[in-house]
Design a protein around this motif. Structure first.
Motif, PDB file in Angstrom:
ATOM      1  N   GLY A 147       1.232   3.895 -10.569  1.00  0.00           N
ATOM      2  CA  GLY A 147       2.312   4.717 -10.192  1.00  0.00           C
ATOM      3  C   GLY A 147       2.656   4.382  -8.694  1.00  0.00           C
ATOM      4  O   GLY A 147       1.839   4.230  -8.061  1.00  0.00           O
ATOM      5  N   LEU A 148       4.242   4.168  -8.850  1.00  0.00           N
ATOM      6  CA  LEU A 148       4.564   3.623  -7.605  1.00  0.00           C
ATOM      7  C   LEU A 148       5.875   4.724  -7.010  1.00  0.00           C
ATOM      8  O   LEU A 148       6.355   5.690  -7.965  1.00  0.00           O
ATOM      9  CB  LEU A 148       5.656   2.334  -7.970  1.00  0.00           C
ATOM     10  N   LYS A 149       6.018   4.586  -5.726  1.00  0.00           N
ATOM     11  CA  LYS A 149       6.959   5.819  -5.312  1.00  0.00           C
ATOM     12  C   LYS A 149       8.447   5.479  -6.191  1.00  0.00           C
ATOM     13  O   LYS A 149       8.641   4.701  -6.586  1.00  0.00           O
ATOM     14  CB  LYS A 149       7.283   5.409  -3.708  1.00  0.00           C
ATOM     15  N   GLY A 150       9.108   6.780  -6.056  1.00  0.00           N
ATOM     16  CA  GLY A 150      10.314   6.594  -6.540  1.00  0.00           C
ATOM     17  C   GLY A 150      10.337   6.756  -8.373  1.00  0.00           C
ATOM     18  O   GLY A 150      11.003   6.192  -8.846  1.00  0.00           O
ATOM     19  N   GLN A 151       9.197   7.134  -8.766  1.00  0.00           N
ATOM     20  CA  GLN A 151       9.057   7.532 -10.246  1.00  0.00           C
ATOM     21  C   GLN A 151       9.230   6.211 -10.943  1.00  0.00           C
ATOM     22  O   GLN A 151       9.891   5.917 -11.876  1.00  0.00           O
ATOM     23  CB  GLN A 151      10.267   8.417 -10.718  1.00  0.00           C
ATOM     24  N   LYS A 178       0.800  -1.350   0.072  1.00  0.00           N
ATOM     25  CA  LYS A 178      -0.091   0.109   0.040  1.00  0.00           C
ATOM     26  C   LYS A 178       0.909   1.370  -0.001  1.00  0.00           C
ATOM     27  O   LYS A 178       0.478   2.287  -0.810  1.00  0.00           O
ATOM     28  CB  LYS A 178      -0.892  -0.001   1.323  1.00  0.00           C
ATOM     29  N   PRO A 179       1.776   1.513   0.732  1.00  0.00           N
ATOM     30  CA  PRO A 179       2.420   2.623   1.010  1.00  0.00           C
ATOM     31  C   PRO A 179       3.111   2.835  -0.321  1.00  0.00           C
ATOM     32  O   PRO A 179       3.550   4.023  -0.577  1.00  0.00           O
ATOM     33  CB  PRO A 179       3.568   2.447   2.460  1.00  0.00           C
ATOM     34  N   GLU A 180       3.653   1.912  -1.130  1.00  0.00           N
ATOM     35  CA  GLU A 180       4.408   2.222  -2.345  1.00  0.00           C
ATOM     36  C   GLU A 180       3.497   2.612  -3.427  1.00  0.00           C
ATOM     37  O   GLU A 180       4.034   3.039  -4.530  1.00  0.00           O
ATOM     38  CB  GLU A 180       5.047   0.864  -2.891  1.00  0.00           C
TER      39      GLU A 180
END
Length: 170
Positions: free
Chosen positions: A141-145, A98-100
């Motif tokens: 879309g995921l964290k870190g582009q 979830k957080p990603e």
């Protein structure tokens, strides 16, 4: 044949059960055609070329492995209370917690960076593409582009389940 299971989303989060499950398999006709073609090649090779018993055994084992492989192939997608889980069987699956996950949207066209259609996991810098034929999909879309392009026969239901499991508070 594809199998879709969209569970009731009311109490699933507390129970830890998936909110959405989709299993996509190659078309039964394609599996049959490829299997028959492989069998024809296998039989023709033995009829036309004298081979040793070891080569016969090796070719037989390779044919059985291929037969199992094409029948085991599937794309399994689940939206779980802890995130998005994707598995291109027979390989190991991956959980995108979830957080990603930062966002998603339904994407009705074929991924732009892939030259040909098929069943595969394709990776390029920052993007992982899970293909199951020429199906529509969802972009995550995921964290870190980083991001995912995920084929789905039911992209709207997948997006709805993601909205339930991962509220867009960010």
């Amino acid at each position: 044949e594809s199998g879709y299971k969209i569970t009731g989303m009311e109490n699933q989060e507390q129970a830890g059960e998936p909110l959405f499950t989709e299993i996509q398999r190659p078309s039964a006709a394609v599996v049959r055609i490829v299997s028959l073609l492989m069998m024809a090649i296998f039989v023709a090779a033995f009829g036309l070329v004298p081979v040793s018993p070891w080569l016969t055994l090796t070719l037989g084992l390779m044919a059985m492995l291929f037969w199992w492989w094409i029948r085991a192939t599937c794309l399994l997608t689940e939206v779980r209370p802890d995130g998005l889980w994707v598995r291109m069987a027979p390989f190991k699956g991956k959980l995108y917690p979830k957080p990603e996950v930062e966002g998603w949207r339904v994407h009705m066209s074929y991924p732009w960076g892939v030259a040909r259609k098929g069943w595969a996991v394709k990776k390029s810098p920052g993007v992982t593409v899970y293909l199951s034929g020429a199906a529509a999909g969802i972009v995550v879309g995921l964290k870190g582009q980083k991001g995912l392009w995920l084929s789905s026969g039911q992209p709207e239901q997948l997006a709805k389940a993601l909205s339930q499991a991962i509220p867009k508070e960010r």
